[in-house]
Motif scaffolding. Structure first.
Motif, short mmCIF file in Angstrom:
data_model
loop_
_atom_site.label_atom_id
_atom_site.label_comp_id
_atom_site.label_asym_id
_atom_site.label_seq_id
_atom_site.Cartn_x
_atom_site.Cartn_y
_atom_site.Cartn_z
N ALA A 12 4.12 11.52 5.29
CA ALA A 12 2.71 11.83 5.48
C ALA A 12 2.14 12.73 4.39
N GLY A 13 2.94 13.60 3.82
CA GLY A 13 2.45 14.50 2.79
C GLY A 13 2.57 13.96 1.37
N GLY B 89 1.54 11.26 -1.55
CA GLY B 89 0.46 10.36 -1.91
C GLY B 89 0.93 9.13 -2.67
N ASP C 82 -0.97 12.98 13.38
CA ASP C 82 -0.97 13.15 11.92
C ASP C 82 -1.52 11.89 11.27
N ARG D 103 -2.60 11.46 8.01
CA ARG D 103 -2.62 11.42 6.55
C ARG D 103 -2.21 10.06 5.98
N SER D 104 -1.37 9.33 6.68
CA SER D 104 -0.91 8.04 6.16
C SER D 104 -1.99 6.97 6.21
N TYR D 105 -3.02 7.16 7.03
CA TYR D 105 -4.18 6.25 6.98
C TYR D 105 -4.78 6.30 5.58
N SER D 106 -4.93 7.50 5.04
CA SER D 106 -5.50 7.65 3.70
C SER D 106 -4.60 7.02 2.64
N SER D 107 -3.31 7.19 2.77
CA SER D 107 -2.39 6.59 1.80
C SER D 107 -2.53 5.07 1.78
N CYS E 142 -7.45 0.15 7.71
CA CYS E 142 -7.09 0.91 6.50
C CYS E 142 -6.19 0.11 5.56
#
Length: 175
Positions: free
Chosen positions: A63-64, A66, A89, A91-95, A126
């Motif tokens: 998740a952290g 990129g 969490d 963050r992986s949607y953004s990745s 996404c």
């Protein structure tokens, strides 16, 4: 053999996910001789040797981490996993979205970790197209959940135009 949802179908999963055990380093881990999703650290430390093995290659991002770390290697990767370490969490949607939109990645993006049915629709929006659900979740119910919404208002990876741009002049909604 484990099963996943891929492209709106339940299929056998031929990939395994490699995680580093405590005390193991990217340089010391033994690489399997079958299709494996490798941690980003292993890929970055040993990419040339891994690519020379001529096996299908996959990498998973925590998740952290990129996707920019993979930008130069995307054409070598059959699968990129994005880890959801816990339900809350995101963050992986953004990745996933960055992989599709910024880096134009066309291969499989797979959701890993704490993947649950009510997240799948948003994951697909996404750019995620494969889902390794938690072992306690029902794949059939989750697959049905992908079709809960027939239309969306906002633009996303799966529908680049917002609803108001998809409406013809006569006021009837376009398919």
């Amino acid at each position: 053999m484990p099963r996943i949802i891929k492209n709106t179908q339940i299929v056998d999963d031929h990939w395994q996910v490699l995680t580093l055990a405590e005390g193991e380093t990217p340089e010391s881990v033994t690489l399997p001789a079958e299709p494996t999703l490798l941690p980003l650290a292993v890929w970055l430390a040993r990419r040339d040797g891994i690519a020379a093995a001529r096996l299908p290659i996959g990498v998973w991002l925590d998740a952290g981490e990129g996707p920019e770390a993979l930008a130069d290697d995307l054409d070598r990767l059959a699968v990129i996993g994005v880890n959801f370490p816990k339900f809350t969490d995101g963050r992986s949607y953004s990745s996933a979205r960055l992989l599709r939109e910024r880096y134009a990645y066309k291969g499989e993006i797979r959701a890993l970790g704490d993947v649950q049915q009510d997240q799948l629709f948003f994951m697909r929006r996404c750019g995620i197209d494969a889902y390794a659900l938690r072992a306690d979740k029902d794949l059939e119910k989750a697959l049905a959940g992908l079709a809960v919404f027939s239309n969306t208002y906002q633009a996303a990876v799966d529908q680049p135009q917002p609803l108001f741009r998809r409406r013809p002049e006569n006021g009837k909604e376009a398919a």
